[in-house]
Design a protein around this motif. Structure first.
Motif, mmCIF file in Angstrom:
data_model
loop_
_atom_site.group_PDB
_atom_site.id
_atom_site.type_symbol
_atom_site.label_atom_id
_atom_site.label_comp_id
_atom_site.label_asym_id
_atom_site.label_seq_id
_atom_site.Cartn_x
_atom_site.Cartn_y
_atom_site.Cartn_z
ATOM 1 N N GLN A 256 -33.735 -33.260 -29.838
ATOM 2 C CA GLN A 256 -34.231 -32.932 -31.179
ATOM 3 C C GLN A 256 -33.083 -33.016 -32.172
ATOM 4 O O GLN A 256 -32.148 -32.220 -32.135
ATOM 5 C CB GLN A 256 -34.839 -31.520 -31.185
ATOM 6 N N GLY A 257 -33.164 -34.024 -33.044
ATOM 7 C CA GLY A 257 -32.157 -34.137 -34.093
ATOM 8 C C GLY A 257 -32.824 -34.034 -35.455
ATOM 9 O O GLY A 257 -33.962 -33.591 -35.560
ATOM 10 N N ARG A 258 -32.132 -34.495 -36.490
ATOM 11 C CA ARG A 258 -32.694 -34.390 -37.833
ATOM 12 C C ARG A 258 -33.748 -35.457 -38.077
ATOM 13 O O ARG A 258 -34.690 -35.256 -38.833
ATOM 14 C CB ARG A 258 -31.590 -34.504 -38.882
ATOM 15 N N THR A 259 -33.559 -36.642 -37.459
ATOM 16 C CA THR A 259 -34.482 -37.743 -37.735
ATOM 17 C C THR A 259 -35.133 -38.266 -36.463
ATOM 18 O O THR A 259 -35.956 -39.165 -36.531
ATOM 19 C CB THR A 259 -33.739 -38.923 -38.379
ATOM 20 N N ARG A 260 -34.747 -37.731 -35.339
ATOM 21 C CA ARG A 260 -35.208 -38.313 -34.078
ATOM 22 C C ARG A 260 -35.446 -37.204 -33.074
ATOM 23 O O ARG A 260 -34.719 -36.210 -33.057
ATOM 24 C CB ARG A 260 -34.120 -39.263 -33.579
ATOM 25 N N SER A 261 -36.465 -37.402 -32.235
ATOM 26 C CA SER A 261 -36.744 -36.406 -31.206
ATOM 27 C C SER A 261 -37.504 -37.051 -30.057
ATOM 28 O O SER A 261 -38.200 -38.046 -30.239
ATOM 29 C CB SER A 261 -37.576 -35.261 -31.794
ATOM 30 N N SER A 262 -37.344 -36.474 -28.863
ATOM 31 C CA SER A 262 -38.099 -36.919 -27.696
ATOM 32 C C SER A 262 -38.734 -35.709 -27.039
ATOM 33 O O SER A 262 -38.065 -34.685 -26.876
ATOM 34 C CB SER A 262 -37.175 -37.589 -26.662
ATOM 35 N N VAL A 263 -40.004 -35.851 -26.650
ATOM 36 C CA VAL A 263 -40.671 -34.758 -25.942
ATOM 37 C C VAL A 263 -41.442 -35.324 -24.752
ATOM 38 O O VAL A 263 -41.692 -36.530 -24.677
ATOM 39 C CB VAL A 263 -41.665 -33.999 -26.853
ATOM 40 N N ILE A 264 -41.774 -34.419 -23.830
ATOM 41 C CA ILE A 264 -42.686 -34.770 -22.744
ATOM 42 C C ILE A 264 -44.004 -34.046 -23.009
ATOM 43 O O ILE A 264 -44.010 -32.854 -23.293
ATOM 44 C CB ILE A 264 -42.136 -34.306 -21.377
ATOM 45 N N LEU A 265 -45.110 -34.796 -22.925
ATOM 46 C CA LEU A 265 -46.427 -34.191 -23.125
ATOM 47 C C LEU A 265 -47.000 -33.712 -21.793
ATOM 48 O O LEU A 265 -46.517 -34.072 -20.726
ATOM 49 C CB LEU A 265 -47.392 -35.212 -23.739
ATOM 50 N N ARG A 266 -48.051 -32.913 -21.890
ATOM 51 C CA ARG A 266 -48.720 -32.387 -20.705
ATOM 52 C C ARG A 266 -49.095 -33.498 -19.731
ATOM 53 O O ARG A 266 -49.031 -33.326 -18.513
ATOM 54 C CB ARG A 266 -49.984 -31.652 -21.147
ATOM 55 N N SER A 267 -49.481 -34.651 -20.264
ATOM 56 C CA SER A 267 -49.864 -35.779 -19.415
ATOM 57 C C SER A 267 -48.683 -36.361 -18.651
ATOM 58 O O SER A 267 -48.864 -37.205 -17.789
ATOM 59 C CB SER A 267 -50.464 -36.871 -20.299
#
Length: 573
Positions: free
Chosen positions: A228-239
Motif C-alpha cells: 500500500q503506497g500513495r498511488t499503488r496498492s496490491s491486495v488479495i481478495l477472498r477468491s
DNA sequence: GCCGTTTTCGGCCCGACTGTTTTCAGTCG
C-alpha cells in the motif's frame, strides 16, 4: 516422439532461472526468457521448422546461439548447458524463484547461508526463524516469504476471463463511487482479453490517489493487503485473486493505461521505439528531455512515436508493432458482425434447452440462423442421436422453420470422429443436414501421427464441414492432444472445411496463436458457443475475444456471412 | 545472448514499493 515447443520453452526458462541465481549477465538471462516466450508462442513446432530446413535464427528473439541450442534439444532431447548449470546449482532452486518475495539474490543468499536448496528446505528454514537474522533480511521479509510460499500453489492457478469478470465488475463499480474518481479501467491481461488472467490490474484516474488507495484496501472482499503506497496498492481478495491498483492523474491516464495494459513485451517494444526517437515513455507520459509531449490518451502516446492506436488484444509483441509501423494492422472482428451460432445442443442430447428455447434465444440475439448440432450416438453419456432420432429431429426442425419468421434453424450434428477416421453416422443421413461439426471425443492419447491421420481421413468425407474444438484442451484441466494442426489447416483449406473457435470459457480452442496460424494458412473459422443452455449463447463474446487476439477479421469468420453466403460455403461442391 | 534509422560493438524499458537501510538493494509489474 518429438519435443514440443512448450517443452523447449520450459528448458530455456529453467536455464534462465538458474543462470540468474548464479549471477549471470542479466541481458543474457533476458535473452533466454525472450526466446522461451517466442518458442512457446510460435504455433509451428520448432522440430517441424528444422525438418523443413528453416533457419530458426531468423525468428525474432532467437539468434545463432539459441538456434543451435534448439537444434541440440531437437536431436538429443536435452540441453547440455542446462545440465551443466544444474551441476553447479541444485535444480530445485529454480522453483524457489517462483515464490513471491524471492528473487535471484535472496535465493542465492538463502542457499549460501542456510543451505536452502528446495521448497522443503525453505519451509524448514522459516520454521527455524533464522531467516530474519540474515543480513539484508528481517522479520518482515521472513513473513513475506512465508506468505509467498503459501501462495505458490494459488499463483500457478490462473482464473478464467469470465470468472475474473464476475469479480472485477462489482469492484469497478465500488471504485467508481469513490469521490474524485474520473475513470476506472481493468487493464492488464483482462483488457487484452486473454483466456485466463493471473491477477487484475485496475487503473484509476483521480487527483487524490491516496484516498482511492485507502478505499480500495477497505473493499469488503479484501482479505490481505500485500502493498500500500500513495498511488499503488496490491491486495488479495477472498477468491484468492490478487488485484493491483494504480491511481494516476487524469492527464497521465493514456500513458498509464498503455503501461498497465501491457503486455510487458509490447511495452518494452514501444519504449524501445521511443528511445530510438530520443523520447522516453513511462506511465506518466511521453517525454522529450523534461518536456512532456503526450499522455492523456493512448492514441496520443502511440501517435508520439508515429504509430496508430493498437487494439489491446493485439498487444503481445507478436508482430503488431511492425504491422502498425507499416500501417497494416488488422481490423479485428467484432461481436456485432456475428450473424448466427453454428454449434448448439438441445435436450435431444445433453443440452438443457429445447429446440424451441434455442430458436427463441437465438432470435432474441438478432441472429439470422442458429445450428442445432446434437451429439452422435457414440457419445452415450450425452445421449447421442442415432440415425432414427436424428431423422426425427430433422423433421421437427423443418416444422419449426415453417413457423419462424426472420430466422432459420439449421440442421446439424456434432459427429464423433472415430479412431479409424470414419464418422459416427452414415453419409446418407449426414447429407440431409445443413452442416456437420466433427470432433474427437475419445482416444485423446493417440500418437501425433495417428491423431492427425484420423482427422485428415475424416475430412476427406464430403459431409465434413467444421472441425470442432480442434485441440481438445480444457484450460487448467487437460492439455491439448498431440496433433499436427498445420497439416490439418492446410487440408481443411484445400477441401473447403473449417476449424472452430469454441467459445466455451474453459475451451477457447483454437487458441489465439492457432487463430493466427489459421489466418496465415488461409483457412476460415467458425466462432461457436457449443451452447447447452440458452444463456450459453452469450459465450460468443469470449470466442470473439479469442478471434481478435488471433488477428481474425470479419471475413475470416464464416458465421459473419448472411445465410445464403454461408450455405454456399458449406456446400463443398 | 540478441540486435541494428548512432549497425558488427555496445547498448539492452522504466518506475513504485518495501525493508533494512542512513542512501539503496531487491523485487515486482
Amino acid at each position: 516422439m518429438s519435443v514440443t515447443n512448450s517443452e523447449i520453452a520450459v528448458m530455456f526458462e529453467e536455464l534462465a532461472d538458474l543462470l540468474e541465481i548464479e549471477g549471470a549477465n542479466p541481458f543474457r538471462v533476458r535473452a533466454y526468457r525472450n526466446a522461451a516466450r517466442a518458442i512457446a508462442d510460435n504455433p509451428k513446432r520448432m522440430t517441424d521448422l528444422l525438418a523443413e530446413g528453416q533457419d530458426l535464427a531468423r525468428l525474432p528473439g532467437i539468434g545463432k546461439a539459441i538456434a543451435a541450442k534448439i537444434e541440440a534439444i531437437a536431436s538429443t532431447g536435452t540441453l547440455r548447458q542446462l545440465a551443466d548449470v544444474k551441476r553447479r546449482i541444485p535444480e530445485a532452486m529454480g522453483r524457489l524463484m517462483h515464490v513471491r518475495g524471492l528473487g535471484p539474490k535472496r535465493v542465492k543468499t538463502l542457499c549460501a547461508a542456510l543451505q536452502v536448496r528446495s521448497v522443503e528446505d525453505l519451509q524448514r528454514a522459516l520454521r527455524s526463524g533464522r531467516i530474519r537474522e540474515l543480513e539484508g533480511f528481517g522479520e518482515k521479509t521472513e513473513k513475506l516469504i512465508a506468505q509467498g510460499l503459501q501462495q505458490v500453489a494459488a499463483d500457478e492457478r490462473r482464473t478464467s476471463w469470465s470468472v475474473a469478470r464476475q469479480i472485477a465488475e462489482p469492484l469497478v463499480d465500488y471504485l467508481r463511487a469513490v469521490e474524485g474518481v474520473r475513470h476506472v479501467t481493468v487493464a492488464g491481461s483482462y483488457r487484452r482479453h486473454r483466456d485466463t488472467v493471473g491477477d487484475l490490474d485496475i487503473l484509476v484516474a483521480s487527483g487524490k490517489g491516496s484516498q482511492v488507495v485507502q478505499r480500495f484496501v477497505a473493499y469488503e472482499d479484501v482479505v490481505r493487503v500485500v502493498a500500500q503506497g500513495r498511488t499503488r496498492s496490491s491486495v488479495i481478495l477472498r477468491s484468492g485473486l490478487q488485484v493491483d491498483l494504480r491511481a494516476v492523474p487524469e492527464s497521465s491516464y493514456g500513458a498509464a493505461l498503455l503501461y498497465f495494459t501491457g503486455s510487458k513485451a509490447h511495452n518494452i517494444a514501444v519504449r524501445k521505439i521511443a528511445v530510438r526517437r530520443r523520447l522516453k515513455i513511462n506511465e506518466y507520459g511521453v517525454f522529450r528531455g523534461d518536456k512532456r509531449v503526450a499522455g492523456k490518451t493512448e492514441t496520443e502516446v502511440y501517435a508520439a512515436i508515429g504509430l496508430p492506436f493498437i487494439e489491446p488484444e493485439l498487444r503481445e509483441n507478436r508482430g503488431e508493432i511492425e504491422a502498425a509501423e507499416a500501417n497494416a494492422l488488422p481490423d479485428p472482428i467484432q461481436l456485432r458482425h456475428i450473424k448466427g451460432d453454428l454449434h448448439c445442443h438441445t435436450t435431444a442430447s445433453d443440452g438443457m434447452q429445447t429446440l424451441g428455447d434455442l430458436a427463441k434465444a437465438a432470435q432474441a440475439r438478432g441472429y439470422e440462423y442458429v445450428a442445432v448440432t446434437d451429439h452422435s450416438k457414440r457419445l452415450t453419456v450425452a445421449h447421442g442421436l442415432n440415425v432414427r432420432r436424428l431423422r426425427r429431429q430433422i423433421a421437427a426442425i423443418d416444422r419449426l422453420n415453417e413457423k419462424l419468421d426472420g430466422m432459420v434453424v439449421l440442421k446439424g450434428a456434432e459427429v464423433d470422429i472415430l479412431e479409424d477416421g470414419t464418422l459416427d453416422l452414415p453419409n446418407d443421413v449426414l447429407a440431409a443436414l445443413d452442416l456437420t461439426v466433427c470432433a474427437i471425443h475419445h482416444r485423446f492419447e493417440l500418437s501425433r501421427h495417428k491423431q492427425t491421420e484420423r482427422v485428415l481421413r475424416a475430412m476427406d468425407l464430403p459431409c465434413f464441414n467444421v472441425l470442432a474444438h480442434p485441440t481438445g484442451r480444457l484450460l487448467g484441466e487437460r492439455a491439448p492432444y498431440e496433433i499436427d494442426l498445420e497439416r490439418i489447416m492446410q487440408a481443411a483449406r484445400e477441401r473447403g472445411c473449417f476449424l472452430e473457435v469454441n467459445a466455451q470459457p474453459q475451451r477457447l480452442d483454437l487458441s489465439d496463436t492457432l487463430c493466427m496460424l489459421a489466418k496465415e494458412i488461409g483457412v476460415k473459422v467458425a466462432v461457436s458457443t457449443d451452447a447447452h443452455r440458452a444463456t450459453d449463447l452469450d459465450f460468443m463474446e469470449l470466442g470473439i475475444h479469442q478471434a481478435r487476439r488471433g488477428w481474425l477479421e470479419r471475413t475470416d469468420v464464416i458465421n459473419t456471412r448472411s445465410l445464403g453466403s454461408l450455405r454456399r460455403l458449406l456446400g463443398r461442391h
